[in-house]
Write a protein that holds these residues in place. Structure first.
Motif, PDB file in Angstrom:
ATOM      1  N   UNK A 149       0.856  -1.187   0.000  1.00 59.01           N
ATOM      2  CA  UNK A 149       0.000   0.000   0.000  1.00 59.01           C
ATOM      3  C   UNK A 149       0.894   1.239   0.000  1.00 59.01           C
ATOM      4  N   UNK A 150       0.309   2.370  -0.361  1.00 59.19           N
ATOM      5  CA  UNK A 150       1.057   3.629  -0.364  1.00 59.19           C
ATOM      6  C   UNK A 150       0.950   4.304   1.006  1.00 59.19           C
ATOM      7  N   UNK A 151       1.752   5.346   1.217  1.00 60.98           N
ATOM      8  CA  UNK A 151       1.681   6.089   2.475  1.00 60.98           C
ATOM      9  C   UNK A 151       0.321   6.768   2.633  1.00 60.98           C
ATOM     10  N   UNK A 152      -0.230   7.247   1.514  1.00 59.83           N
ATOM     11  CA  UNK A 152      -1.550   7.877   1.570  1.00 59.83           C
ATOM     12  C   UNK A 152      -2.626   6.858   1.946  1.00 59.83           C
ATOM     13  N   UNK A 153      -2.510   5.647   1.399  1.00 61.99           N
ATOM     14  CA  UNK A 153      -3.470   4.591   1.735  1.00 61.99           C
ATOM     15  C   UNK A 153      -3.324   4.169   3.195  1.00 61.99           C
ATOM     16  N   UNK A 154      -2.110   4.196   3.701  1.00 64.58           N
ATOM     17  CA  UNK A 154      -1.854   3.805   5.093  1.00 64.58           C
ATOM     18  C   UNK A 154      -2.553   4.751   6.068  1.00 64.58           C
ATOM     19  N   UNK A 155      -2.631   6.041   5.691  1.00 61.86           N
ATOM     20  CA  UNK A 155      -3.233   7.032   6.582  1.00 61.86           C
ATOM     21  C   UNK A 155      -4.701   6.729   6.855  1.00 61.86           C
ATOM     22  N   UNK A 156      -5.386   6.165   5.873  1.00 63.04           N
ATOM     23  CA  UNK A 156      -6.817   5.884   6.031  1.00 63.04           C
ATOM     24  C   UNK A 156      -7.108   4.384   6.150  1.00 63.04           C
ATOM     25  N   UNK A 157      -6.067   3.588   6.337  1.00 60.10           N
ATOM     26  CA  UNK A 157      -6.247   2.136   6.405  1.00 60.10           C
ATOM     27  C   UNK A 157      -7.020   1.753   7.674  1.00 60.10           C
ATOM     28  N   UNK A 158      -8.014   0.847   7.572  1.00 55.91           N
ATOM     29  CA  UNK A 158      -8.817   0.478   8.745  1.00 55.91           C
ATOM     30  C   UNK A 158      -8.027  -0.248   9.837  1.00 55.91           C
ATOM     31  N   UNK A 159      -6.863  -0.787   9.496  1.00 57.22           N
ATOM     32  CA  UNK A 159      -6.053  -1.496  10.483  1.00 57.22           C
ATOM     33  C   UNK A 159      -4.788  -0.725  10.869  1.00 57.22           C
ATOM     34  N   UNK A 160      -4.826   0.595  10.691  1.00 59.00           N
ATOM     35  CA  UNK A 160      -3.603   1.366  10.905  1.00 59.00           C
ATOM     36  C   UNK A 160      -3.187   1.425  12.379  1.00 59.00           C
ATOM     37  N   UNK A 161      -4.090   1.078  13.281  1.00 58.90           N
ATOM     38  CA  UNK A 161      -3.756   1.140  14.710  1.00 58.90           C
ATOM     39  C   UNK A 161      -3.270  -0.193  15.278  1.00 58.90           C
ATOM     40  N   UNK A 162      -3.128  -1.210  14.435  1.00 58.03           N
ATOM     41  CA  UNK A 162      -2.659  -2.508  14.922  1.00 58.03           C
ATOM     42  C   UNK A 162      -1.149  -2.458  15.148  1.00 58.03           C
ATOM     43  N   UNK A 163      -0.745  -2.620  16.414  1.00 59.23           N
ATOM     44  CA  UNK A 163       0.668  -2.562  16.776  1.00 59.23           C
ATOM     45  C   UNK A 163       1.314  -3.936  16.658  1.00 59.23           C
ATOM     46  N   UNK A 164       2.564  -3.950  16.252  1.00 57.41           N
ATOM     47  CA  UNK A 164       3.321  -5.194  16.184  1.00 57.41           C
ATOM     48  C   UNK A 164       4.071  -5.460  17.483  1.00 57.41           C
ATOM     49  N   UNK A 165       4.287  -4.427  18.272  1.00 55.90           N
ATOM     50  CA  UNK A 165       4.902  -4.600  19.588  1.00 55.90           C
ATOM     51  C   UNK A 165       4.530  -3.431  20.477  1.00 55.90           C
ATOM     52  N   UNK A 166       4.495  -3.709  21.783  1.00 54.99           N
ATOM     53  CA  UNK A 166       4.199  -2.674  22.764  1.00 54.99           C
ATOM     54  C   UNK A 166       4.720  -3.124  24.121  1.00 54.99           C
ATOM     55  N   UNK A 167       5.016  -2.182  24.975  1.00 58.96           N
ATOM     56  CA  UNK A 167       5.476  -2.483  26.324  1.00 58.96           C
ATOM     57  C   UNK A 167       4.352  -3.173  27.101  1.00 58.96           C
ATOM     58  N   UNK A 168       4.662  -4.315  27.693  1.00 58.51           N
ATOM     59  CA  UNK A 168       3.695  -5.023  28.526  1.00 58.51           C
ATOM     60  C   UNK A 168       3.003  -6.178  27.844  1.00 58.51           C
ATOM     61  N   UNK A 169       3.065  -6.246  26.519  1.00 56.11           N
ATOM     62  CA  UNK A 169       2.355  -7.315  25.804  1.00 56.11           C
ATOM     63  C   UNK A 169       3.257  -8.112  24.880  1.00 56.11           C
ATOM     64  N   UNK A 170       4.521  -7.727  24.777  1.00 54.29           N
ATOM     65  CA  UNK A 170       5.441  -8.424  23.880  1.00 54.29           C
ATOM     66  C   UNK A 170       6.496  -9.187  24.674  1.00 54.29           C
ATOM     67  N   UNK A 171       6.800 -10.407  24.218  1.00 57.24           N
ATOM     68  CA  UNK A 171       7.852 -11.196  24.864  1.00 57.24           C
ATOM     69  C   UNK A 171       9.218 -10.560  24.622  1.00 57.24           C
ATOM     70  N   UNK A 172       9.432 -10.114  23.417  1.00 60.56           N
ATOM     71  CA  UNK A 172      10.710  -9.498  23.043  1.00 60.56           C
ATOM     72  C   UNK A 172      10.452  -8.157  22.395  1.00 60.56           C
ATOM     73  N   UNK A 173      11.193  -7.152  22.802  1.00 62.84           N
ATOM     74  CA  UNK A 173      11.027  -5.813  22.248  1.00 62.84           C
ATOM     75  C   UNK A 173      12.211  -5.449  21.369  1.00 62.84           C
ATOM     76  N   UNK A 174      11.923  -5.031  20.162  1.00 63.63           N
ATOM     77  CA  UNK A 174      12.941  -4.515  19.264  1.00 63.63           C
ATOM     78  C   UNK A 174      12.980  -2.997  19.449  1.00 63.63           C
ATOM     79  N   UNK A 175      13.833  -2.553  20.352  1.00 64.09           N
ATOM     80  CA  UNK A 175      13.878  -1.146  20.741  1.00 64.09           C
ATOM     81  C   UNK A 175      14.702  -0.348  19.730  1.00 64.09           C
TER      82      UNK A 175
END
Length: 244
Positions: A149-175
């Motif tokens: 997808x393009x950057x413009x499409x990403x801005x309005x993508x319905x799944x744009x808030x799905x995180x791949x990692x976050x503090x407290x829910x990930x076994x390993x963090x790629x900091x």
């Protein structure tokens, strides 16, 4: 000078954004921003716990010994916060699954060191241009990198808030880790509640105005609520020439 703002916005009932800073001296300061997630007040607890853990570790840390030491310390404190949030979620069923994004910026003299996890961001406003420094840990960002997808499409993508990692829910963090000079520039650290409410051009227009850093912060918050406000809004502005 450091200006921080946090607001619940126009829709949410609880503010899960948490911004905290500590200035050790005229030449050194740490800024931490977290955007919590989870049911009830769990996200609020995760964000505050993470920021407080990092600031407490900073207060007890002595002088940094170069960029390698700083990078290692940032990686360690974010993972320390990750362990604490996960453990609290395991102990208390009401807090199970809580997590948070995090961005931290360590300013020493005219150098700034930044690490992050999640989709909260760091920007630099330099030479009338606002540039994103961090890279969102999101599904849509992977799709953009893959050319799906393009950057413009990403801005309005319905799944744009799905995180791949976050503090407290990930076994390993790629900091992440970046460093750059902060001269006559403005460092902006913010949650998605700000950058999803305002386009880069709108934020740039505010930061370009000949007003104080405090006034710029107030105007950013006002416009974020005016044009968006669907989420909590949290951000910090840092300007080296005004730190003293």
């Amino acid at each position: 000078m450091i200006i921080s703002k946090s607001d619940v916005g126009k829709v949410r009932k609880v503010n899960q954004d948490y911004v905290r800073s500590y200035q050790k001296s005229d030449n050194e300061a740490l800024i931490v921003l977290c955007d919590g997630m989870g049911g009830h007040n769990a996200g609020e607890i995760a964000s505050k716990m993470t920021a407080d853990t990092i600031i407490d570790a900073y207060l007890s840390h002595e002088r940094f010994d170069g960029i390698g030491d700083i990078r290692e310390w940032m990686h360690e404190v974010i993972n320390l916060a990750n362990d604490k949030v996960r453990q609290q979620g395991e102990i208390n069923p009401e807090l199970e699954g809580m997590g948070t994004t995090v961005v931290l910026a360590l300013c020493i003299d005219n150098q700034v060191y930044i690490s992050h996890v999640g989709d909260s961001r760091a920007y630099i406003y330099r030479d009338d241009t606002l540039t994103q420094l961090t890279k969102d840990d999101t599904l849509v960002n992977v799709l953009v990198d893959a050319g799906t997808i393009s950057k413009d499409e990403a801005y309005f993508h319905p799944q744009k808030n799905i995180l791949l990692q976050a503090v407290g829910v990930s076994d390993f963090l790629n900091v992440s880790f970046i460093s750059l000079q902060l001269n006559d520039d403005i460092l902006l650290i913010c949650s998605d509640g700000l950058y999803n409410s305002l386009f880069d051009m709108q934020m740039s227009q505010v930061l370009s105005q000949d007003i104080t850093l405090e006034e710029k912060g107030n105007l950013l918050l006002k416009q974020a609520n005016q044009f968006g406000g669907k989420d909590n809004i949290g951000f910090a502005l840092v300007r080296r020439e005004e730190m003293q």
